[in-house]
Design a protein around this motif. Structure first.
Motif, PDB file in Angstrom:
ATOM      1  N   TYR A  64       0.840  -1.211   0.000  1.00  0.00           N
ATOM      2  CA  TYR A  64       0.000   0.000   0.000  1.00  0.00           C
ATOM      3  C   TYR A  64       0.870   1.254   0.000  1.00  0.00           C
ATOM      4  O   TYR A  64       0.563   2.226  -0.709  1.00  0.00           O
ATOM      5  N   ARG A  65       1.966   1.244   0.785  1.00  0.00           N
ATOM      6  CA  ARG A  65       2.851   2.402   0.831  1.00  0.00           C
ATOM      7  C   ARG A  65       3.526   2.625  -0.525  1.00  0.00           C
ATOM      8  O   ARG A  65       3.618   3.767  -1.003  1.00  0.00           O
ATOM      9  N   LYS A  66       3.977   1.549  -1.157  1.00  0.00           N
ATOM     10  CA  LYS A  66       4.588   1.673  -2.481  1.00  0.00           C
ATOM     11  C   LYS A  66       3.585   2.197  -3.512  1.00  0.00           C
ATOM     12  O   LYS A  66       3.936   3.028  -4.375  1.00  0.00           O
ATOM     13  N   LYS A  67       2.359   1.727  -3.394  1.00  0.00           N
ATOM     14  CA  LYS A  67       1.320   2.188  -4.315  1.00  0.00           C
ATOM     15  C   LYS A  67       1.028   3.670  -4.128  1.00  0.00           C
ATOM     16  O   LYS A  67       0.870   4.406  -5.104  1.00  0.00           O
ATOM     17  N   GLN A  68       0.985   4.122  -2.869  1.00  0.00           N
ATOM     18  CA  GLN A  68       0.738   5.534  -2.585  1.00  0.00           C
ATOM     19  C   GLN A  68       1.899   6.396  -3.073  1.00  0.00           C
ATOM     20  O   GLN A  68       1.681   7.498  -3.605  1.00  0.00           O
ATOM     21  N   GLU A  69       3.126   5.913  -2.913  1.00  0.00           N
ATOM     22  CA  GLU A  69       4.293   6.666  -3.375  1.00  0.00           C
ATOM     23  C   GLU A  69       4.280   6.815  -4.893  1.00  0.00           C
ATOM     24  O   GLU A  69       4.576   7.899  -5.422  1.00  0.00           O
ATOM     25  N   LYS A  70       3.910   5.758  -5.604  1.00  0.00           N
ATOM     26  CA  LYS A  70       3.845   5.841  -7.063  1.00  0.00           C
ATOM     27  C   LYS A  70       2.751   6.793  -7.507  1.00  0.00           C
ATOM     28  O   LYS A  70       2.928   7.565  -8.459  1.00  0.00           O
ATOM     29  N   HIS A  71       1.617   6.756  -6.809  1.00  0.00           N
ATOM     30  CA  HIS A  71       0.526   7.668  -7.144  1.00  0.00           C
ATOM     31  C   HIS A  71       0.933   9.122  -6.902  1.00  0.00           C
ATOM     32  O   HIS A  71       0.638  10.007  -7.717  1.00  0.00           O
ATOM     33  N   GLN A  72       1.652   9.363  -5.798  1.00  0.00           N
ATOM     34  CA  GLN A  72       2.098  10.718  -5.488  1.00  0.00           C
ATOM     35  C   GLN A  72       3.117  11.202  -6.520  1.00  0.00           C
ATOM     36  O   GLN A  72       3.065  12.361  -6.965  1.00  0.00           O
ATOM     37  N   ASP A  73       4.046  10.339  -6.916  1.00  0.00           N
ATOM     38  CA  ASP A  73       5.026  10.712  -7.941  1.00  0.00           C
ATOM     39  C   ASP A  73       4.335  11.020  -9.267  1.00  0.00           C
ATOM     40  O   ASP A  73       4.719  11.964  -9.981  1.00  0.00           O
ATOM     41  N   PHE A  74       3.312  10.218  -9.584  1.00  0.00           N
ATOM     42  CA  PHE A  74       2.580  10.439 -10.829  1.00  0.00           C
ATOM     43  C   PHE A  74       1.873  11.799 -10.814  1.00  0.00           C
ATOM     44  O   PHE A  74       1.893  12.540 -11.807  1.00  0.00           O
ATOM     45  N   MET A  75       1.255  12.154  -9.680  1.00  0.00           N
ATOM     46  CA  MET A  75       0.558  13.432  -9.567  1.00  0.00           C
ATOM     47  C   MET A  75       1.541  14.593  -9.630  1.00  0.00           C
ATOM     48  O   MET A  75       1.269  15.623 -10.269  1.00  0.00           O
ATOM     49  N   GLU A  76       2.700  14.440  -8.999  1.00  0.00           N
ATOM     50  CA  GLU A  76       3.700  15.505  -9.035  1.00  0.00           C
ATOM     51  C   GLU A  76       4.237  15.720 -10.443  1.00  0.00           C
ATOM     52  O   GLU A  76       4.471  16.855 -10.870  1.00  0.00           O
ATOM     53  N   ASP A  77       4.442  14.599 -11.170  1.00  0.00           N
ATOM     54  CA  ASP A  77       4.914  14.715 -12.552  1.00  0.00           C
ATOM     55  C   ASP A  77       3.890  15.438 -13.417  1.00  0.00           C
ATOM     56  O   ASP A  77       4.247  16.263 -14.275  1.00  0.00           O
ATOM     57  N   ASN A  78       2.611  15.152 -13.210  1.00  0.00           N
ATOM     58  CA  ASN A  78       1.564  15.816 -13.994  1.00  0.00           C
ATOM     59  C   ASN A  78       1.491  17.316 -13.678  1.00  0.00           C
ATOM     60  O   ASN A  78       1.285  18.142 -14.585  1.00  0.00           O
ATOM     61  N   LEU A  79       1.680  17.642 -12.381  1.00  0.00           N
ATOM     62  CA  LEU A  79       1.667  19.058 -12.020  1.00  0.00           C
ATOM     63  C   LEU A  79       2.858  19.792 -12.613  1.00  0.00           C
ATOM     64  O   LEU A  79       2.745  20.947 -13.065  1.00  0.00           O
ATOM     65  N   THR A  80       3.994  19.123 -12.636  1.00  0.00           N
ATOM     66  CA  THR A  80       5.187  19.737 -13.227  1.00  0.00           C
ATOM     67  C   THR A  80       5.001  19.977 -14.702  1.00  0.00           C
ATOM     68  O   THR A  80       5.380  21.031 -15.244  1.00  0.00           O
ATOM     69  N   GLU A  81       4.421  18.974 -15.410  1.00  0.00           N
ATOM     70  CA  GLU A  81       4.192  19.143 -16.842  1.00  0.00           C
ATOM     71  C   GLU A  81       3.170  20.242 -17.102  1.00  0.00           C
ATOM     72  O   GLU A  81       3.258  20.970 -18.089  1.00  0.00           O
ATOM     73  N   GLY A  82       2.168  20.378 -16.197  1.00  0.00           N
ATOM     74  CA  GLY A  82       1.136  21.410 -16.378  1.00  0.00           C
ATOM     75  C   GLY A  82       1.702  22.812 -16.223  1.00  0.00           C
ATOM     76  O   GLY A  82       1.242  23.763 -16.877  1.00  0.00           O
ATOM     77  N   GLU A  83       2.684  22.957 -15.364  1.00  0.00           N
ATOM     78  CA  GLU A  83       3.311  24.272 -15.188  1.00  0.00           C
ATOM     79  C   GLU A  83       4.185  24.632 -16.380  1.00  0.00           C
ATOM     80  O   GLU A  83       4.338  25.771 -16.753  1.00  0.00           O
TER      81      GLU A  83
END
Length: 257
Positions: free
Chosen positions: A238-257
């Motif tokens: 579950y922790r690994k899954k949450q970390e991957k989800h958080q990294d994915f969201m951060e990458d999307n925010l970076t691309e959006g900026e």
């Protein structure tokens, strides 16, 4: 437009038929391997039967010819289940593989050898519990008052009654990890339902062990430990899954900026 609308259901129906055809093909291959390992179990049935008889110092009695057939078929069936299990898991993995990401494919593929190893370890542990704890306890109840007579069928039925449940419950960590990775289970849910899990495991311990409170607790303790290990592995997944989800969201925010 109407012709296009009519073609869409036909395409969906063809897609379902293709999936069913593929599933049928994989089930046929699994059945073939089951028959193959069943035959292998029949070929080595004497060696397997002698292995179960080497650790005991009691005489087994044969009451009817049907007992011999039952033992031979049960041993061969158990060998077939153990041997076919990893192949069945592989076929399931190949069937769902197109719908998985590359990461999910690698992770889920690693479950297959673990399923087989845990099944064998569970059976071995159950056999050790039977030979070292349950059988000596049952024999001690006689206390030399009666002549002990074991039938062949009852002895082997007793063995499989203990070993197979352990083999199944040793798969619990893998099942929990897989369901956690799919988002069906969470560590919080497993922790909240811990007392119910303990209750069920204690009941199972009473079902596969003789009617002695201490021995039932001894049998239930490994099952409880397996449950706790499953919770820890669920937290890890579950922790690994949450970390991957958080990294994915951060990458999307970076691309959006």
């Amino acid at each position: 437009m109407k012709e296009q609308d009519k073609s869409l259901p036909n395409e969906k129906e063809m897609g379902y038929l293709d999936h069913f055809a593929e599933l049928r093909k994989r089930l046929i291959w699994t059945a073939f391997f089951f028959i193959l390992f069943f035959g292998l179990g029949l070929y080595y049935v004497n060696d397997i039967r002698n292995f179960f008889l080497n650790d005991i110092d009691i005489t087994l009695n044969l009451i009817s010819p049907e007992e011999i057939i039952w033992i031979i078929l049960t041993i061969a069936f158990t060998v077939a289940i153990a041997g076919t299990l990893p192949f069945l898991c592989l076929q399931i993995w190949l069937f769902v593989k197109p719908g998985l990401t590359k990461q999910e494919q690698r992770v889920s593929l690693a479950y297959i050898p673990a399923v087989f190893l845990l099944f064998v370890v569970g059976m071995s542990f159950g056999y050790y519990i039977f030979v070292k704890l349950i059988l000596p306890f049952v024999l001690s109840l006689n206390d030399g008052v009666f002549d002990t007579m074991f039938t062949v069928e009852n002895y082997f039925r007793f063995i499989f009654r203990v070993t197979l449940p352990f083999a199944i419950f040793f798969e619990l960590p893998i099942i929990i990890m897989f369901l956690t990775s799919l988002g069906i289970l969470t560590p919080r849910f497993l922790s909240k339902t811990r007392k119910y899990g303990y209750f069920i495991l204690v009941i199972i311990g009473t079902m596969i062990s003789p009617p002695d409170f201490i021995l039932q607790i001894v049998v239930a303790i490994p099952l409880i430990i397996i449950y706790e290990i499953s919770i820890m592995l669920s937290r890890f997944v579950y922790r690994k899954k949450q970390e991957k989800h958080q990294d994915f969201m951060e990458d999307n925010l970076t691309e959006g900026e």
